[in-house]
Design a protein around this motif. Structure first.
Motif, PDB file in Angstrom:
ATOM      1  N   UNK A 140       0.982  -1.361   0.005  1.00 25.93           N
ATOM      2  CA  UNK A 140      -0.102   0.044  -0.003  1.00 25.93           C
ATOM      3  C   UNK A 140       0.961   1.236   0.189  1.00 25.93           C
ATOM      4  N   UNK A 141       0.882   2.124  -1.134  1.00 21.12           N
ATOM      5  CA  UNK A 141       1.752   3.310  -1.109  1.00 21.12           C
ATOM      6  C   UNK A 141       0.837   4.539  -0.903  1.00 21.12           C
ATOM      7  N   UNK A 142       1.393   5.185   0.127  1.00 20.75           N
ATOM      8  CA  UNK A 142       0.675   6.359   0.496  1.00 20.75           C
ATOM      9  C   UNK A 142       1.465   7.556   0.170  1.00 20.75           C
ATOM     10  N   UNK A 143       1.140   8.157  -0.834  1.00 25.65           N
ATOM     11  CA  UNK A 143       1.808   9.526  -1.299  1.00 25.65           C
ATOM     12  C   UNK A 143       1.037  10.642  -0.935  1.00 25.65           C
ATOM     13  N   UNK A 144       1.722  12.030  -1.206  1.00 21.95           N
ATOM     14  CA  UNK A 144       0.975  13.153  -0.886  1.00 21.95           C
ATOM     15  C   UNK A 144      -0.254  13.310  -1.457  1.00 21.95           C
ATOM     16  N   UNK A 145      -0.482  12.943  -2.924  1.00 25.36           N
ATOM     17  CA  UNK A 145      -1.751  13.204  -3.349  1.00 25.36           C
ATOM     18  C   UNK A 145      -2.892  12.229  -2.641  1.00 25.36           C
TER      19      UNK A 145
ATOM     20  N   UNK B 132      -6.651  -5.036   8.555  1.00 26.15           N
ATOM     21  CA  UNK B 132      -6.153  -5.813   7.443  1.00 26.15           C
ATOM     22  C   UNK B 132      -4.568  -6.088   7.399  1.00 26.15           C
ATOM     23  N   UNK B 133      -4.358  -7.296   7.338  1.00 23.60           N
ATOM     24  CA  UNK B 133      -2.941  -7.811   7.556  1.00 23.60           C
ATOM     25  C   UNK B 133      -2.067  -7.443   6.037  1.00 23.60           C
ATOM     26  N   UNK B 134      -1.887  -6.145   5.683  1.00 22.94           N
ATOM     27  CA  UNK B 134      -1.283  -5.857   4.561  1.00 22.94           C
ATOM     28  C   UNK B 134       0.282  -5.980   4.734  1.00 22.94           C
ATOM     29  N   UNK B 135       1.008  -6.805   4.007  1.00 20.58           N
ATOM     30  CA  UNK B 135       2.305  -6.970   4.318  1.00 20.58           C
ATOM     31  C   UNK B 135       3.186  -5.554   4.329  1.00 20.58           C
ATOM     32  N   UNK B 136       3.091  -4.796   3.450  1.00 20.60           N
ATOM     33  CA  UNK B 136       4.061  -3.732   3.301  1.00 20.60           C
ATOM     34  C   UNK B 136       3.181  -2.182   2.949  1.00 20.60           C
ATOM     35  N   UNK B 137       3.581  -1.315   3.946  1.00 23.89           N
ATOM     36  CA  UNK B 137       3.020   0.086   3.792  1.00 23.89           C
ATOM     37  C   UNK B 137       4.152   1.064   3.387  1.00 23.89           C
ATOM     38  N   UNK B 138       4.100   1.706   2.424  1.00 19.64           N
ATOM     39  CA  UNK B 138       5.009   3.038   2.062  1.00 19.64           C
ATOM     40  C   UNK B 138       4.516   4.200   2.232  1.00 19.64           C
ATOM     41  N   UNK B 139       5.038   5.195   3.202  1.00 24.46           N
ATOM     42  CA  UNK B 139       4.541   6.436   3.233  1.00 24.46           C
ATOM     43  C   UNK B 139       5.462   7.386   2.653  1.00 24.46           C
ATOM     44  N   UNK B 140       4.984   8.246   1.714  1.00 27.98           N
ATOM     45  CA  UNK B 140       5.869   8.922   0.786  1.00 27.98           C
ATOM     46  C   UNK B 140       5.444  10.457   1.359  1.00 27.98           C
ATOM     47  N   UNK B 141       6.347  10.972   2.219  1.00 31.41           N
ATOM     48  CA  UNK B 141       6.370  12.081   3.001  1.00 31.41           C
ATOM     49  C   UNK B 141       5.011  12.550   3.718  1.00 31.41           C
ATOM     50  N   UNK B 142       4.495  11.690   4.395  1.00 31.90           N
ATOM     51  CA  UNK B 142       3.226  11.670   5.063  1.00 31.90           C
ATOM     52  C   UNK B 142       3.249  12.891   6.145  1.00 31.90           C
TER      53      UNK B 142
ATOM     54  N   UNK C  99       9.064   4.622   5.382  1.00 31.98           N
ATOM     55  CA  UNK C  99       8.582   5.955   5.288  1.00 31.98           C
ATOM     56  C   UNK C  99       9.762   6.936   4.599  1.00 31.98           C
ATOM     57  N   UNK C 100       9.269   7.531   3.526  1.00 19.20           N
ATOM     58  CA  UNK C 100      10.138   8.461   2.675  1.00 19.20           C
ATOM     59  C   UNK C 100       9.963   9.660   3.616  1.00 19.20           C
ATOM     60  N   UNK C 101      11.039  10.246   4.352  1.00 15.52           N
ATOM     61  CA  UNK C 101      10.877  11.364   5.177  1.00 15.52           C
ATOM     62  C   UNK C 101      12.069  12.315   4.964  1.00 15.52           C
ATOM     63  N   UNK C 102      11.719  13.490   5.504  1.00 18.60           N
ATOM     64  CA  UNK C 102      12.619  14.785   5.484  1.00 18.60           C
ATOM     65  C   UNK C 102      12.903  15.180   6.988  1.00 18.60           C
TER      66      UNK C 102
END
Length: 553
Positions: free
Chosen positions: A125-130, A449-459, A487-490
């Motif tokens: 599940x990729x969560x990007x800013x949009x 929900x047992x989703x294996x991988x979650x990616x947060x893009x600058x949440x 998490x992709x983060x600053x």
């Protein structure tokens, strides 16, 4: 969960390989270093539309490959249904060639892009800013309710009965429209059938009438010719038969003295008999041929009727006219049966609608129960994220008509202030507040929900300090229990909480710029977080703060 990612010849990436662990991992790097490129490669792997521009300049193709551990996620049935080879280690690969051709593979077996996309949605599940914009989308809000309510089975049953009802409704409308159009044509069809009934057409009739018309029109000429033939055969003095009889008599007389004349006599006798029959038939036909203007008029009138129908209906034969008549009969029978069929279909529609309505009510009740739980859970998650006066409410109203999602119209209402009026969340929440709400929702979903991988893009956009620290704690919590959060983060506060830390960087040579990534060791990690704290100038204070954030002494 994602075990490894390999990217080759994608955008600014020449080749890189990343190994991931369970838990919470972070990816950092300067703006423009290539973090979004890595995310773009993952999206391409998961079925995003291929673009030859994504291939690294000068190369013939790019390849993205990921290895997933799916041993704990009960996915054997998916592989069986899609006739794919199952293994606890699942390999997805996507190749894009400079010709524009794209290929996808699941466990080294060729697959369709839609298939790899469907599987990818169950793995990452990729969560990007949009995606924060989804918060105002009713479909997303309903999906949150259904996930927390565990409505997968009920929703599946509802969609099935709803689809059946809509199909029947569509068929009913089509039949009703057809009936209205046909009823408008009914008078026309009945008029055509009346003309056909009056015509009383018969197979082969036209050809017989044409021949009879020819005979009647030339009756006198035919009778004259037949009379002349009769005279040729039967004239007393020079008639053909009289001459032949005389010849036959001579042959009979020769037989006593010329035996060979016997055979000739027999043959001539046969010819005389045949010619006599022909003469008689000609005489009979001559008697039968009569000029009859009344019958000729009848025949012409009949032919005119046939020709007129052929011209009107643009056909060439009576057989085609008769086929057309049968078609008109069928259409008329359909028209007379439309009312009965419409009534039957209307009853079927009503039954199907009642089923859909019942399932929709069941779905709605489940959502209302889940809404109370979500309101309470989300508020408790938002309080420590710098929203002490937050109020969150899910408004569920009944639609006038059923939709594919049920009978519910849903709105997420929000207020961050003590005396604020509850309003639609995207109308009143700031970017930072929306990011925190979305993170909290994702955390709730991850628990359901047992989703294996979650990616947060600058949440973490729009937050800092203690709030960022709390958001990091939430992502750490999400990364537990055999789940994986990246998490992709600053923000250094979030980067410091990762159990693994990757840095994206760029290298320049004489010809090009290349993006790369590496997993940081302890010293490199301290330096990276210190840079995130202080900028380009690395200070002792920044290093000390970095060690403190990382929990190092």
């Amino acid at each position: 969960m994602l075990r490894s990612l390999h990217i080759k010849n994608y955008a600014l990436i020449e080749e890189l390989h990343m190994n991931f662990d369970a838990g919470f991992s972070v990816i950092t790097g300067e703006t423009g270093a290539g973090k979004s490129i890595i995310l773009g490669a993952i999206n391409l792997l998961l079925g995003q539309r291929a673009d030859v521009k994504s291939i690294r300049r000068g190369e013939k193709k790019c390849v993205i490959e990921a290895v997933f551990d799916i041993s704990k996620y009960n996915m054997k049935s998916y592989f069986k249904e899609n006739e794919l080879e199952y293994d606890d280690e699942c390999i997805l690969r996507r190749e894009v060639q400079s010709s524009g051709k794209s290929r996808a593979f699941i466990n080294d077996s060729p697959s369709s892009v839609s298939q790899i996309r469907e599987l990818g949605e169950q793995l990452i599940d990729i969560h990007s800013q949009h995606q924060n914009l989804l918060l105002n989308k009713e479909g997303f809000q309903l999906n949150v309710l259904d996930i927390i309510a565990g409505n997968e089975q009920i929703l599946s049953e509802y969609v099935q009965v709803y689809t059946e009802w809509k199909a029947l409704e569509k068929s009913l409308k089509k039949l009703t429209d057809l009936a209205e159009q046909s009823k408008a044509d009914e008078d026309y069809i009945r008029f055509q059938l009346e003309q056909f009934a009056e015509a009383n057409l018969k197979v082969g009739e036209k050809e017989l009438l044409i021949q009879e018309s020819e005979t009647l029109e030339h009756a006198e000429d035919i009778k004259s010719s037949l009379y002349k033939l009769t005279q040729i055969f039967e004239s007393d003095e020079v008639g053909l038969l009289a001459l032949l009889k005389e010849g036959l008599l001579e042959l009979n007389n020769l037989q006593n003295i010329y035996p060979e004349a016997e055979e000739l006599a027999q043959r001539m006798e046969s010819a005389v008999i045949e010619l006599k029959d022909i003469a008689q038939e000609i005489a009979d036909k001559s008697e039968n041929v009569v000029y009859n203007p009344e019958r000729l008029q009848e025949v012409e009138n009949r032919l005119n009727i046939i020709y007129s129908l052929e011209q009107k209906h643009r056909v060439q034969s009576v057989e085609e006219l008769m086929a057309l008549e049968e078609d008109f009969v069928t259409r008329l029978n359909d028209i007379t049966s439309y009312d009965e069929r419409i009534e039957e279909l209307t009853n079927q529609c009503a039954v199907a609608f009642d089923k859909a309505k019942s399932k929709a009510a069941q779905l709605s009740n489940s959502r209302k129960i889940a809404a109370i739980k979500i309101e309470k859970d989300l508020s408790s998650r938002l309080l420590p994220l710098g929203m002490p006066n937050v109020r969150f409410q899910i408004e569920i109203k009944q639609r006038e008509t059923l939709s594919v999602h049920g009978e519910d119209s849903v709105s997420f209402l929000f207020s961050a202030n003590k005396n604020g009026v509850l309003q639609n969340i995207t109308s009143v929440a700031s970017g930072g507040e929306i990011a925190r709400v979305m993170l909290s929702i994702k955390a709730m979903i991850a628990g359901a929900v047992k989703l294996p991988t979650i990616i947060f893009d600058e949440i973490d956009t729009g937050v800092s300090g203690e709030i960022a620290d709390r958001m990091a704690d939430m992502m750490v919590e999400m990364g537990g229990l055999d789940r994986q959060v990246i998490s992709i983060t600053h923000l250094p506060q979030i980067a410091a909480k990762g159990s693994s830390h990757f840095k994206v960087y760029k290298l320049d040579n004489e010809e090009e710029t290349i993006s790369n990534i590496k997993k940081l060791n302890k010293e490199e990690r301290i330096e990276e977080i210190a840079n995130m704290l202080s900028g380009a100038t690395l200070t002792d204070a920044a290093l000390s703060n970095a060690k403190s954030l990382l929990g190092y002494k």
